[in-house]
Design an enzyme around this catalytic site. Structure first.
Site: not given
Ligand code: GLC
Length: 773
Positions: A399, A402, A481
């Site tokens: 997670d 990015e 999300d």
């Protein structure tokens, strides 16, 4: 050749061409073009005003020489040069401007047209302009908001953390996959993959001028074109080029329950008990950052989770598998005491800024970030996964990769998302501008290598939020999300379908929505659709309304349970789809256009989907709705809820109150395997196997079933069975294809006759058999 030109400098006139190895090189006044056939149906086109760049180790495609040689014929005329493969893929390069036209079996499938082709701009960007015919649809592009077709949009490829993202227009998201599938009016398809990891943009806004522009911020203009003619062939070729997923464990298809805020072992045990008590089949429970000590990656909170191995073992006895989250931000603890930081810092494994570390805020506070461009860092990072696996964790979630980071503490009111500066240095003399879009991909490559090493004979579930082209080789994907809004429920379907067309077959959106507060009706509808996602995980943000299936009372619970049970019943069918995805790259959730590309009424539909070839789902995506129109493509279709039989090529109106369950249709011509519903995926053997036979108008049907042990790597050694079923003249035949036979067992055969009652037979199934039904 000159270097970078004034604004919009093109290639100029063709001077000469020659063969160089398996490529044909064309020298223009101001640029060089290279055309390389990799297979009979895939060609690579590159243009540069200077020298061709060396291949980078993070390329998603194999080197050209890894492909068997392809015979090509070259023909030069006054118009330019044509390079043609025996299989009929021809790339024509025009005598001026390095403009390209691509023909497949004699028909033009794409062209640059007037004013098209490559150009280099004063600001450092380079563009390649193709013609965008008005009646062509454009899909894929990785992970996007909005509906299916992307005409009229400008889409950037740049992995981006989108905390609480809203609907259409938000771009880009977490995955950067610069690939599109184009389908023309007649249903003929081709694909284009832009092979460049710098920030890139696909601009499809010039509809009047009929131009599609691909722009890159750095690197080379380098793209692959894949012929179809069917969308399925394009996706197969794209994944031949960029990789396919390894088969996940069968239990990864089970229902998965997550929540940011399950903050103790007791809480997790209680959720497990509730799932069993309410008779919701379930396989996976997630440990979010709550399990970590001080929110630090690869640690365990000694008070809240004092005995993770004991927890995992107890849950395992009840059929549950634990998955745990891993964040890339490593808590900055110069005072010592946190071995991940200590070691990484000592070895110089973190990104730097000036003379120090690049430090930004993530959940634990200031963090440092590993440089995954370095092979040594990847190896080191991978070893930490042992801290999870050794305590019984069987799934990992990469997670915030990015990478996600903020300028101020995450809970500060002015805290804003930031990114590493583009000139941040990486290993191999790269900078962040080049590495950003592969940062998560490289992390996942590290995870993959480590898991194979740590658990050579176990399929560990892997999920990643960010990624780039080829992420499917390493991990499944969830769409980050999202929110508890009807719009997000609706959007998830085209989003997952486009991801599937982009090579990522195994993906899901958070059921119930991550942000926001999900109410009972939305939750029930989300379960109905979500249980048809390739990956079915309910996940919710900390502090938001609970959204476990039982929180809204009996009616909602019943609807959620029915949806989950339907999924478990279909596990044999779904697992066969995953095996197909692993073998051919085919998506699990498919837009109608995937199988019916020439059907103009069906091709844009984003509110219904094909689950594999033989099932069509038409979920309800708006509140208060009790009926819906469903478009059925040509052929015969069976409403699996009512038994009604419809002729396709038209819309039907069906009842769709929550209690009616998901509108689910079976294709006439399909045989759908299903099995008994256990409390978890592997609780019960596939005995009896049920085969629902849905004859087409000629009274024929066929289907397949893939089986293996569902958990180990034995399938890679050939320990797997595939059975093909075919029904004709009232006889159903089972035939093994491949090495291994299906186990002996009872088979329930249900032939759905459009006119008479369905016929059920119970037979002793072995490897091959025939039954009249
Ligand atoms: C990110 C993830 C989300 C997770 C949260 C806390 O927002 O996308 O799934 O729950 O971080 O770890």
């Amino acid at each position: 050749m000159t270097g970078r030109r004034d604004d919009a400098g093109g290639a100029g006139a063709l001077r000469r061409w020659w063969r160089a190895g398996r490529s044909v090189l064309l020298e223009y006044e101001d640029a060089t073009l290279s055309v390389t056939h990799l297979t009979d149906a895939i060609a690579r086109v590159r243009a540069t005003p200077a020298d061709f760049l060396p291949r980078r180790p993070w390329s998603a495609t194999p080197p050209d020489d890894a492909f068997p040689p392809v015979e090509v014929a070259v023909e030069a005329t006054g118009d330019g040069v044509t390079v043609r493969s025996g299989g009929g893929l021809a790339v024509h390069a025009a005598a001026t401007g390095a403009r390209v036209a691509v023909l497949h079996r004699g028909q033009t499938i794409m062209m640059d047209g007037d004013g098209g082709g490559p150009a280099w701009h004063a600001d450092g960007r380079a563009t390649w302009t193709h013609r965008m015919p008005p009646d062509e649809n454009y899909l894929g592009f990785g992970e996007r908001t909005g509906l299916l077709d992307k005409r009229g949009q400008r889409l950037a490829c740049w992995c981006t953390d989108r905390y609480e993202y809203q609907g259409a227009g938000v771009d880009p998201l977490y995955q950067a996959i610069p690939f599109y599938l184009a389908v023309d009016a007649a249903g003929r398809s081709h694909g284009v993959y832009l092979h460049n990891t710098y920030r890139s943009v696909f601009d499809l806004t010039a509809q009047r001028e009929q131009r599609l522009v691909m722009a890159v911020d750095g690197g080379e203009l380098d793209w692959y074109v894949m012929a179809g003619p069917t969308p399925a062939e394009v996706v197969t070729r794209f994944t031949h080029l960029t990789g396919r997923m390894p088969l996940p464990p069968r239990w990864a298809l089970g229902y998965q329950q997550a929540r940011w805020g399950y903050d103790s072992a007791e809480r997790i045990r209680a959720v497990a008990a509730d799932l069993r008590r309410h008779d919701i089949p379930a396989d996976v429970l997630y440990l979010d950052i709550d399990h970590q000590d001080g929110l630090r990656t690869f640690t365990w909170d000694p008070e809240a989770f004092p005995d993770p191995a004991g927890l995992a073992a107890d849950l395992a006895a009840d059929g549950f598998k634990l998955a745990a989250v891993v964040d890339v931000g490593v808590s900055h603890q110069p005072e010592g005491g946190y071995d991940v930081f200590d070691e990484g810092h000592r070895k110089g494994y973190f990104l730097t800024e000036g003379d120090g570390l690049l430090l930004r805020h993530v959940w634990p506070g200031l963090c440092a970030f590993p440089d995954f461009a370095s092979p040594a860092v990847r190896q080191w990072w991978g070893r930490w996964y042992a801290s999870l696996l050794d305590r019984g964790v069987r799934g990992v979630v990469n997670d915030m990769n990015e990478p996600a980071m903020h300028d101020l503490p995450m809970d500060h009111p002015d805290s804003a998302r930031v990114e590493p500066p583009l000139d941040t240095p990486h290993d191999l003399d790269a900078d962040h501008a080049e590495v950003h879009n592969v940062y998560a991909l490289l992390e996942n490559a590290a995870t993959d290598a480590a898991l194979r090493d740590l658990r050579p004979d176990e399929r560990v579930l892997r999920l990643s939020r960010a990624g780039g082209t080829g992420i499917q080789r390493y991990a499944a994907v969830w769409t980050g999300d999202n929110g508890s809004y009807w719009e997000h429920l609706e959007m998830s379907l085209p989003q997952l379908m486009n991801l599937g067309l982009s090579g990522v077959a195994f993906a899901g959106a958070d059921i119930g929505g991550f942000f926001g507060d999900c109410g009972p009706e939305l939750l029930a509808r989300w379960f109905q659709l979500g249980c048809c996602y390739p990956l079915a995980r309910n996940h919710c943000a900390r502090g938001r309304a609970a959204q476990e299936p039982w929180v809204w009372g009996a009616e909602t619970l019943d609807a959620c349970r029915a949806a989950v049970r339907l999924r478990y019943r279909l596990l044999p069918y779904l697992y066969t789809l995953l095996a197909d995805a692993a073998e051919t790259g085919s998506p699990v959730l498919r837009p109608l256009l995937y199988h019916y590309p020439a059907d103009r009424r069906g091709r844009q539909l984003a509110d219904q989907a094909l689950l594999g070839r033989d099932l069509l789902i038409a979920p309800v995506l708006r509140p208060g709705v009790t009926a819906r129109a469903v478009y059925l493509p040509a052929g015969r279709w069976y409403d699996t809820r009512t038994g009604a039989v419809h002729d396709g090529g038209r819309h039907v109106l069906v009842d769709a109150a929550i209690g009616d369950g998901l509108p689910l249709f079976a294709r006439g011509g399909g045989v759908v395997p299903s099995g008994p519903v256990g409390r978890y995926a592997d609780e019960l053997p596939l005995n009896p196997l049920t085969l629902d036979v849905y004859p087409d108008r000629d009274g024929e049907a066929e289907g397949e079933l893939y089986e293996d042990d569902g958990a180990s790597m034995a399938h890679t050694r050939g320990v797997r069975a595939r059975t093909r079923y075919s029904y004709r003249d009232g006889v159903l035949t089972a035939r093994p294809v491949g090495l291994l036979d299906a186990p002996a067992r009872l088979v329930v055969v249900r032939v759905h006759h459009p006119t008479g009652p369905e016929l059920t037979r119970l037979i002793d199934g072995g490897k091959s058999w025939t039954v009249r039904a």
